[in-house]
Scaffold this motif. Structure first.
Motif, PDB file in Angstrom:
ATOM      1  N   PRO A 189      24.646  38.834  41.426  1.00 45.54           N
ATOM      2  CA  PRO A 189      24.619  39.036  39.986  1.00 45.54           C
ATOM      3  C   PRO A 189      23.435  38.961  39.502  1.00 45.54           C
ATOM      4  O   PRO A 189      22.593  38.176  39.655  1.00 45.54           O
ATOM      5  CB  PRO A 189      25.444  37.913  39.333  1.00 45.54           C
ATOM      6  CG  PRO A 189      26.450  37.277  40.609  1.00 45.54           C
ATOM      7  CD  PRO A 189      25.336  37.452  41.732  1.00 45.54           C
ATOM      8  N   ARG A 190      23.174  39.988  38.473  1.00 46.88           N
ATOM      9  CA  ARG A 190      22.038  40.075  37.643  1.00 46.88           C
ATOM     10  C   ARG A 190      22.409  39.199  36.311  1.00 46.88           C
ATOM     11  O   ARG A 190      23.419  38.746  36.197  1.00 46.88           O
ATOM     12  CB  ARG A 190      21.943  41.479  37.158  1.00 46.88           C
ATOM     13  CG  ARG A 190      21.326  42.467  38.128  1.00 46.88           C
ATOM     14  CD  ARG A 190      21.305  43.998  37.476  1.00 46.88           C
ATOM     15  NE  ARG A 190      20.874  44.678  38.577  1.00 46.88           N
ATOM     16  CZ  ARG A 190      21.465  46.072  38.960  1.00 46.88           C
ATOM     17  NH1 ARG A 190      22.317  46.572  37.759  1.00 46.88           N
ATOM     18  NH2 ARG A 190      21.062  46.854  39.874  1.00 46.88           N
ATOM     19  N   GLU A 191      21.086  38.672  35.809  1.00 48.51           N
ATOM     20  CA  GLU A 191      21.319  37.864  34.523  1.00 48.51           C
ATOM     21  C   GLU A 191      22.390  38.495  33.648  1.00 48.51           C
ATOM     22  O   GLU A 191      22.485  39.671  33.406  1.00 48.51           O
ATOM     23  CB  GLU A 191      19.950  37.786  34.038  1.00 48.51           C
ATOM     24  CG  GLU A 191      19.981  36.740  32.825  1.00 48.51           C
ATOM     25  CD  GLU A 191      18.777  36.575  32.331  1.00 48.51           C
ATOM     26  OE1 GLU A 191      18.431  35.981  31.206  1.00 48.51           O
ATOM     27  OE2 GLU A 191      17.642  37.123  32.772  1.00 48.51           O
ATOM     28  N   ASN A 192      23.167  37.665  33.081  1.00 52.13           N
ATOM     29  CA  ASN A 192      24.390  38.013  31.980  1.00 52.13           C
ATOM     30  C   ASN A 192      25.451  38.682  32.647  1.00 52.13           C
ATOM     31  O   ASN A 192      26.335  39.035  32.126  1.00 52.13           O
ATOM     32  CB  ASN A 192      23.759  39.142  30.763  1.00 52.13           C
ATOM     33  CG  ASN A 192      22.601  38.194  30.158  1.00 52.13           C
ATOM     34  OD1 ASN A 192      22.800  36.885  29.958  1.00 52.13           O
ATOM     35  ND2 ASN A 192      21.681  38.917  29.736  1.00 52.13           N
ATOM     36  N   GLU A 193      25.721  39.076  34.032  1.00 47.91           N
ATOM     37  CA  GLU A 193      26.797  39.597  34.772  1.00 47.91           C
ATOM     38  C   GLU A 193      27.788  38.504  34.965  1.00 47.91           C
ATOM     39  O   GLU A 193      27.359  37.455  35.397  1.00 47.91           O
ATOM     40  CB  GLU A 193      26.408  40.342  36.099  1.00 47.91           C
ATOM     41  CG  GLU A 193      25.730  41.585  35.720  1.00 47.91           C
ATOM     42  CD  GLU A 193      25.389  42.732  37.204  1.00 47.91           C
ATOM     43  OE1 GLU A 193      25.206  43.638  36.722  1.00 47.91           O
ATOM     44  OE2 GLU A 193      25.185  41.911  37.882  1.00 47.91           O
ATOM     45  N   VAL A 194      28.901  38.927  34.610  1.00 50.67           N
ATOM     46  CA  VAL A 194      30.219  38.164  34.840  1.00 50.67           C
ATOM     47  C   VAL A 194      31.197  38.300  35.702  1.00 50.67           C
ATOM     48  O   VAL A 194      31.533  39.660  35.890  1.00 50.67           O
ATOM     49  CB  VAL A 194      30.893  37.773  33.241  1.00 50.67           C
ATOM     50  CG1 VAL A 194      32.083  37.104  33.568  1.00 50.67           C
ATOM     51  CG2 VAL A 194      29.929  37.405  32.232  1.00 50.67           C
ATOM     52  N   HIS A 195      31.601  37.420  36.770  1.00 50.93           N
ATOM     53  CA  HIS A 195      32.546  37.790  37.688  1.00 50.93           C
ATOM     54  C   HIS A 195      33.857  38.132  37.118  1.00 50.93           C
ATOM     55  O   HIS A 195      34.210  37.511  36.335  1.00 50.93           O
ATOM     56  CB  HIS A 195      32.646  36.514  38.837  1.00 50.93           C
ATOM     57  CG  HIS A 195      33.796  36.667  39.746  1.00 50.93           C
ATOM     58  ND1 HIS A 195      33.547  37.469  40.688  1.00 50.93           N
ATOM     59  CD2 HIS A 195      34.980  36.399  39.619  1.00 50.93           C
ATOM     60  CE1 HIS A 195      34.612  37.736  41.519  1.00 50.93           C
ATOM     61  NE2 HIS A 195      35.361  36.641  40.836  1.00 50.93           N
ATOM     62  N   GLY A 196      34.502  39.178  37.499  1.00 49.46           N
ATOM     63  CA  GLY A 196      35.529  39.741  36.786  1.00 49.46           C
ATOM     64  C   GLY A 196      35.599  40.381  35.694  1.00 49.46           C
ATOM     65  O   GLY A 196      36.618  41.103  35.044  1.00 49.46           O
ATOM     66  N   LYS A 197      34.404  40.458  35.342  1.00 51.89           N
ATOM     67  CA  LYS A 197      34.321  41.648  34.032  1.00 51.89           C
ATOM     68  C   LYS A 197      33.185  42.679  34.421  1.00 51.89           C
ATOM     69  O   LYS A 197      33.527  43.902  34.264  1.00 51.89           O
ATOM     70  CB  LYS A 197      33.579  40.743  32.919  1.00 51.89           C
ATOM     71  CG  LYS A 197      33.264  41.666  31.573  1.00 51.89           C
ATOM     72  CD  LYS A 197      32.728  40.647  30.403  1.00 51.89           C
ATOM     73  CE  LYS A 197      32.267  41.509  29.366  1.00 51.89           C
ATOM     74  NZ  LYS A 197      31.164  41.275  28.725  1.00 51.89           N
ATOM     75  N   ASP A 198      32.208  42.380  35.040  1.00 51.18           N
ATOM     76  CA  ASP A 198      31.189  43.485  35.429  1.00 51.18           C
ATOM     77  C   ASP A 198      31.456  43.906  36.896  1.00 51.18           C
ATOM     78  O   ASP A 198      31.476  45.224  37.002  1.00 51.18           O
ATOM     79  CB  ASP A 198      29.719  42.910  35.277  1.00 51.18           C
ATOM     80  CG  ASP A 198      29.256  42.656  33.884  1.00 51.18           C
ATOM     81  OD1 ASP A 198      29.076  43.501  33.073  1.00 51.18           O
ATOM     82  OD2 ASP A 198      29.215  41.267  33.478  1.00 51.18           O
ATOM     83  N   TYR A 199      31.698  42.845  37.736  1.00 52.52           N
ATOM     84  CA  TYR A 199      32.104  42.952  39.137  1.00 52.52           C
ATOM     85  C   TYR A 199      32.817  41.931  39.572  1.00 52.52           C
ATOM     86  O   TYR A 199      32.805  40.953  38.816  1.00 52.52           O
ATOM     87  CB  TYR A 199      30.808  43.212  40.183  1.00 52.52           C
ATOM     88  CG  TYR A 199      30.154  44.395  39.845  1.00 52.52           C
ATOM     89  CD1 TYR A 199      30.279  45.577  40.637  1.00 52.52           C
ATOM     90  CD2 TYR A 199      29.033  44.429  39.117  1.00 52.52           C
ATOM     91  CE1 TYR A 199      29.485  46.488  40.742  1.00 52.52           C
ATOM     92  CE2 TYR A 199      28.071  45.561  39.121  1.00 52.52           C
ATOM     93  CZ  TYR A 199      28.502  46.769  39.678  1.00 52.52           C
ATOM     94  OH  TYR A 199      27.696  47.949  39.731  1.00 52.52           O
TER      95      TYR A 199
END
Length: 199
Positions: free
Chosen positions: A53-63
């Motif tokens: 995950p990149r900074e600020n990416e959220v599991h279940g929202k972005d990927y």
């Protein structure tokens, strides 16, 4: 019995999918976000990925961020509508459960994936899928856009450009090619295509 078949046929016909693809940096994500903000009948189909995950990416929202082991387990379970190794060792895929979740909410999945993945979904869902290829004005314009992001190393930039050249060779296999030399104009074209498909 006939009524049951009619119901199934109606359900199948309402299970449409919109797939937007493009080489990295062609403006696809901007167009997709704008469509999602303006058309409530669409819902973003969250892809699964093995990348970090990149900074600020959220599991279940972005990927749905999965380990390589988890990803391979899901391949064995036939859980993907499509999947690809997009970059060396990095898998991406569209989970069937994600499409079912969106259809279950009475919405149409908006799938933002790479070119090979898009063609795989088109092959599976045929007429139920609309595929749109966003084409950059040129590879030089693409190089400039990717450089401006400031997220690429010299090597990763060349890798993305090599992949873009390869992906551009498949553009003719999509339902429509939209040239993104002017974002607002490209967006208006894509929105009109989507609305026509949803009728």
């Amino acid at each position: 019995m006939a009524k049951c078949q009619q119901l199934i046929a109606k359900q199948m016909s309402s299970q449409k999918i919109i797939i937007i693809t493009a080489p990295s940096g062609a403006g696809k994500t901007t167009i997709v976000r704008k469509l999602l903000s303006e058309l409530p009948q669409l819902a973003f189909s969250i892809s699964a990925s093995t990348r970090t995950p990149r900074e600020n990416e959220v599991h279940g929202k972005d990927y749905y961020f999965l380990s390589t082991e988890e990803f391979h387990h899901k391949i064995e379970e036939n859980a993907f509508a499509e999947y690809e190794m997009v970059y060396a060792g990095k898998y991406y895929g569209t989970l069937k459960s994600e499409l079912e979740r969106i259809w279950g909410n009475g919405q149409v999945p908006m799938v933002d994936i790479d070119v090979k993945g898009a063609l795989s979904i088109k092959e599976t869902y045929q007429e139920a899928a609309l595929t749109i290829f966003i084409q950059p004005p040129s590879l030089e314009a693409l190089r400039a856009r990717l450089s401006e992001r400031g997220t690429e190393t010299a090597d990763s930039l060349e890798e993305r450009l090599a992949k873009a050249r390869y992906e551009l060779s498949f553009a003719h296999e999509f339902d429509t090619i939209v040239l993104n030399d002017e974002l607002e104009k490209a967006y208006a074209t894509v929105k009109a295509l989507v609305l026509d498909f949803l009728k």
